[in-house]
Design an enzyme around this catalytic site. Sequence first.
Site, PDB file in Angstrom:
ATOM      1  N   LYS A 147       0.817  -1.213   0.000  1.00  0.00           N
ATOM      2  CA  LYS A 147       0.000   0.000   0.000  1.00  0.00           C
ATOM      3  C   LYS A 147       0.859   1.276   0.000  1.00  0.00           C
ATOM      4  O   LYS A 147       0.438   2.322  -0.485  1.00  0.00           O
ATOM      5  CB  LYS A 147      -0.930   0.032   1.221  1.00  0.00           C
TER       6      LYS A 147
HETATM    7  C1  LIG Z   1      -3.916  -4.667  -0.342  1.00  0.00           C
HETATM    8  C2  LIG Z   1      -3.064  -5.881  -0.417  1.00  0.00           C
HETATM    9  C3  LIG Z   1      -3.243  -6.865  -1.412  1.00  0.00           C
HETATM   10  C4  LIG Z   1      -4.351  -6.798  -2.439  1.00  0.00           C
HETATM   11  O1  LIG Z   1      -4.167  -5.777  -3.377  1.00  0.00           O
HETATM   12  P1  LIG Z   1      -5.418  -5.276  -4.245  1.00  0.00           P
HETATM   13  O2  LIG Z   1      -4.931  -4.064  -4.950  1.00  0.00           O
HETATM   14  O3  LIG Z   1      -6.507  -4.961  -3.248  1.00  0.00           O
HETATM   15  O4  LIG Z   1      -5.790  -6.362  -5.169  1.00  0.00           O
HETATM   16  C5  LIG Z   1      -2.387  -7.955  -1.424  1.00  0.00           C
HETATM   17  N1  LIG Z   1      -1.428  -8.106  -0.480  1.00  0.00           N
HETATM   18  C6  LIG Z   1      -1.232  -7.185   0.481  1.00  0.00           C
HETATM   19  C7  LIG Z   1      -0.174  -7.429   1.501  1.00  0.00           C
HETATM   20  C8  LIG Z   1      -2.030  -6.047   0.554  1.00  0.00           C
HETATM   21  O5  LIG Z   1      -1.838  -5.151   1.543  1.00  0.00           O
END
Ligand SMILES: *Cc1c(COP(=O)(O)O)cnc(C)c1O
Length: 498
Positions: free
Chosen positions: A113
């Site tokens: 993120k």
């Molecule tokens: C948010 C997240 C995901 C999923 O990503 P999306 O963009 O929602 O598909 C996968 N792994 C981690 C560790 C995340 O924080």
Amino acid sequence: MLYVSTRGGGGAVRSAEAIKTGIAPDGGLFVPDSPVRMEPGRMEAMRKMDYCGRAAEILSLYLTDFTAAEIGRCVREAYSPRAFNHPKIAPVRDLAEGVYVLELWHGPTSAFKDMALQAMPRFLPLAAAKTGEGAEIVILVATSGDTGKAALEGFRDVPGTRIMVFFPDRGVSEVQRLQMVTQEGSNVRVAAVRGNFDDAQGGVKAIFTDRNINRELEEKGFRFSSANSINWGRLAPQIVYYFSAYLDLLDKGVLAPGDPVNFVVPTGNFGNILAGYYAREAGLPVRRLICAANRNNVLTDFIRTGVYDRNRTFYRTLSPSMDILISSNLERLLYHLAGKDTAAVRAWMGDLQEKGRYDVGSGMLDRIRHLFWSDYAGDRETLDTIRVTFEKNGYLADTHTAVGINVYHKYRAQTGDPTRAVILSTASPYKFNGSVVRALLGDPAVAGRSEFELLEVLSRVSNTDIPRNLKDLDKKPVLHGLVVDREDMAAAVKDFLF
Ligand SMILES: *Cc1c(COP(=O)(O)O)cnc(C)c1O
């Protein structure tokens, strides 16, 4: 470049407006209204650039109402050595012959993120100014764990913004809680809500739509905005690392210009993998995007059958950031693959709202399957993959990344496709240390140990360093001790602002 709604309502807007408002007025998502093309000559020039240089090049194709100087400043502040503990920002590591891992977790909260939430908060105040908005931007977040901390780190001390995060007092891990209550910054506030995630999220939604609070805010020079993953400002920075990974592989001599590659993406809300789709549309030679899901495999079923059906049991898994049954960003893909048929998108989203299910039909399914492939991994497979990958490849994966690795093995076994592959690694193994230690050493190794003891265990077993932001977290001063009932969340927001 202008942005339009996937549902066809409203007019075209500049990227600043799309970033400021987040969601289109008709409830749709903003999408670019014209194709973006990365020229091969420009790719060649980008090869020798650092991550910031590459980010500036790519973002300038999408955020055409921002000046080169503005974009350059935002990316240099975002992807700085202060925030990221790896000089390459998103390094590519070797996993096996022709298989690579793209690590997206060297930012301040050790999860992917950060790649978007370090950049987007710097664009937001500029976007507000460009659209004639004089008010200070107030971000409210309800979080089940990772997003709240990443948003706090992204917005901390960003001029012209304030951020308040609510987390459920039952329902986040000890590391996640401490990450938030020790948050520093002059414009931040964190509160625990008595209840679960739905209480926190329900409370935030109610504040967003409360006319009185909004009027009061306006009078005092504030305006609410949101930082959630459907905002174009979060999607655009994610396109960068697909290009950057490809350029790094060119540089290593593993790829020649134009060679195809597959990307494997651990998926929840479909934001990360959708950025890969945009990179491909812009000319990156991507053959397949492999969507890796956990037991909440609504997307796997969709990519195989064309039927999206959220009427199913919700499972809590060892890869919690992918425990999602409504993948909001999928709406953007549907819009593009349906040839901008906004009536069709409206119908599907209407069905999703009313029946929890829609069927895109065989023509769409063919187009989806031409680009995407999907499978899923259960918790047992995830743990086995962590152990085997560590033993065989010497690579330590977190649970989300392990889902990606497992699904990639399934893809290879079922298709025989030898195309070189890049697996996106979305979290540091230290962030999900309990599961990772369990995978490597078995259940007895985690029994009775705190999350902080397990950080040390993991460091010893793997001979790697604990990320600096997780280390000593239990020794940092608690700066946010506020605990509120759901009914008192609005008062807590006012107390923070006024
Ligand atoms: C948010 C997240 C995901 C999923 O990503 P999306 O963009 O929602 O598909 C996968 N792994 C981690 C560790 C995340 O924080």
